[in-house]
Design a protein around this motif. Structure first.
Motif, mmCIF file in Angstrom:
data_model
loop_
_atom_site.group_PDB
_atom_site.id
_atom_site.type_symbol
_atom_site.label_atom_id
_atom_site.label_comp_id
_atom_site.label_asym_id
_atom_site.label_seq_id
_atom_site.Cartn_x
_atom_site.Cartn_y
_atom_site.Cartn_z
ATOM 1 N N ALA A 103 0.844 -1.198 0.000
ATOM 2 C CA ALA A 103 0.000 0.000 0.000
ATOM 3 C C ALA A 103 0.876 1.244 0.000
ATOM 4 O O ALA A 103 2.102 1.162 0.101
ATOM 5 C CB ALA A 103 -0.914 0.003 1.233
ATOM 6 N N GLU A 104 0.225 2.392 -0.115
ATOM 7 C CA GLU A 104 0.914 3.682 0.031
ATOM 8 C C GLU A 104 0.116 4.531 1.006
ATOM 9 O O GLU A 104 -1.114 4.454 1.057
ATOM 10 C CB GLU A 104 1.087 4.373 -1.324
ATOM 11 N N ALA A 105 0.812 5.314 1.808
ATOM 12 C CA ALA A 105 0.170 6.111 2.855
ATOM 13 C C ALA A 105 -0.663 7.238 2.260
ATOM 14 O O ALA A 105 -0.262 7.883 1.296
ATOM 15 C CB ALA A 105 1.229 6.690 3.784
ATOM 16 N N VAL A 106 -1.821 7.460 2.867
ATOM 17 C CA VAL A 106 -2.714 8.550 2.475
ATOM 18 C C VAL A 106 -2.914 9.515 3.636
ATOM 19 O O VAL A 106 -2.855 10.719 3.477
ATOM 20 C CB VAL A 106 -4.089 7.999 1.997
ATOM 21 N N ASN A 131 10.664 1.762 1.388
ATOM 22 C CA ASN A 131 10.201 0.431 1.801
ATOM 23 C C ASN A 131 9.205 0.493 2.956
ATOM 24 O O ASN A 131 9.135 -0.406 3.789
ATOM 25 C CB ASN A 131 11.411 -0.424 2.203
ATOM 26 N N PHE A 132 8.403 1.520 2.959
ATOM 27 C CA PHE A 132 7.515 1.803 4.076
ATOM 28 C C PHE A 132 6.368 0.798 4.204
ATOM 29 O O PHE A 132 6.147 0.213 5.262
ATOM 30 C CB PHE A 132 6.976 3.226 3.919
ATOM 31 N N LYS A 138 4.983 -5.288 6.856
ATOM 32 C CA LYS A 138 5.221 -3.851 7.038
ATOM 33 C C LYS A 138 3.897 -3.094 7.168
ATOM 34 O O LYS A 138 3.747 -2.191 7.995
ATOM 35 C CB LYS A 138 6.014 -3.296 5.865
ATOM 36 N N LEU A 139 2.946 -3.476 6.331
ATOM 37 C CA LEU A 139 1.629 -2.843 6.349
ATOM 38 C C LEU A 139 0.941 -3.065 7.695
ATOM 39 O O LEU A 139 0.425 -2.119 8.299
ATOM 40 C CB LEU A 139 0.781 -3.405 5.205
ATOM 41 N N CYS A 140 0.950 -4.299 8.167
ATOM 42 C CA CYS A 140 0.292 -4.587 9.449
ATOM 43 C C CYS A 140 0.964 -3.842 10.598
ATOM 44 O O CYS A 140 0.285 -3.332 11.484
ATOM 45 C CB CYS A 140 0.285 -6.091 9.705
ATOM 46 N N LYS A 141 2.287 -3.769 10.582
ATOM 47 C CA LYS A 141 2.990 -3.050 11.649
ATOM 48 C C LYS A 141 2.618 -1.566 11.625
ATOM 49 O O LYS A 141 2.358 -0.961 12.662
ATOM 50 C CB LYS A 141 4.495 -3.230 11.522
#
Length: 195
Positions: A103-106, A131-132, A138-141
């Protein structure tokens, strides 16, 4: 933006995996709203797919959530350290789900950066920024999702998906990742990503 209803999830898993690209995943956490745009998914279909945890309708305490009604969050732990978020699809009793791979942050970037790296977004390194959210663990964290949310309804107010009206222009299609054990299922073209 409209919240996705049960009928969105209650259909062919591969179609759902494609349709989730570009949708906004929302996590309400401690009074904060964390929002990401889904950029990569993988479909898993238990009745035919040796990569699925419930292949051949195998029921265990771990896989029980896969048999839940469509629109349920299935969250499991891999390698004893990473959580993975999946959305249960198709009719209840059919063990099918879509893994949210990237995903990408919104919205809520600072909070997600604190969860991932213990720093504000402005203090992330280039490597950390690149690599966010490009992996299910990574997404769950970043979204503070653990087994505690396993079985949560995606129709509720804590974890849900919005249609932002942003249909993807181009979708990549290919084989799923890290399923070397899955024999012929290795070659199923059930991974989708935004190009």
């Amino acid at each position: 933006m409209t919240k996705l209803a049960r009928d969105f999830y209650d259909r062919d898993t591969v179609a759902v995996a494609r349709a989730l690209l570009g949708k906004h995943l929302v996590r309400e956490w401690n009074g904060q709203r964390l929002v990401v745009r889904i950029t990569e998914t993988e479909a898993y279909i238990g009745r035919v797919d040796k990569a699925c945890h419930a292949y051949g309708y195998k029921r265990t305490p771990r896989t029980e959530t896969l048999f839940a009604p469509p629109g349920t969050a299935y969250i499991y732990l891999i390698y004893g350290m990473y959580h993975c978020l999946n959305f249960v699809t198709e009719a209840a009793g059919e063990p099918c789900a879509v893994l949210i791979r990237g995903a990408e942050a919104v919205e809520g970037l600072d909070c997600m950066a604190a969860h991932r790296f213990g720093v504000s977004a402005a203090r992330m390194t280039r490597y950390q920024t690149r690599n966010f959210l490009n992996g299910p663990g990574k997404l769950c964290k970043a979204l503070a999702l653990t087994r505690a949310q396993n079985g949560a309804s995606l129709l509720g107010d804590e974890l849900y998906v919005l249609d932002a009206g942003e249909p993807p222009e181009e979708i990549g299609v290919g084989e799923r990742i890290n399923i070397d054990y899955a024999e012929e299922a290795i070659h199923f073209p059930w991974r989708f990503w935004l190009i």
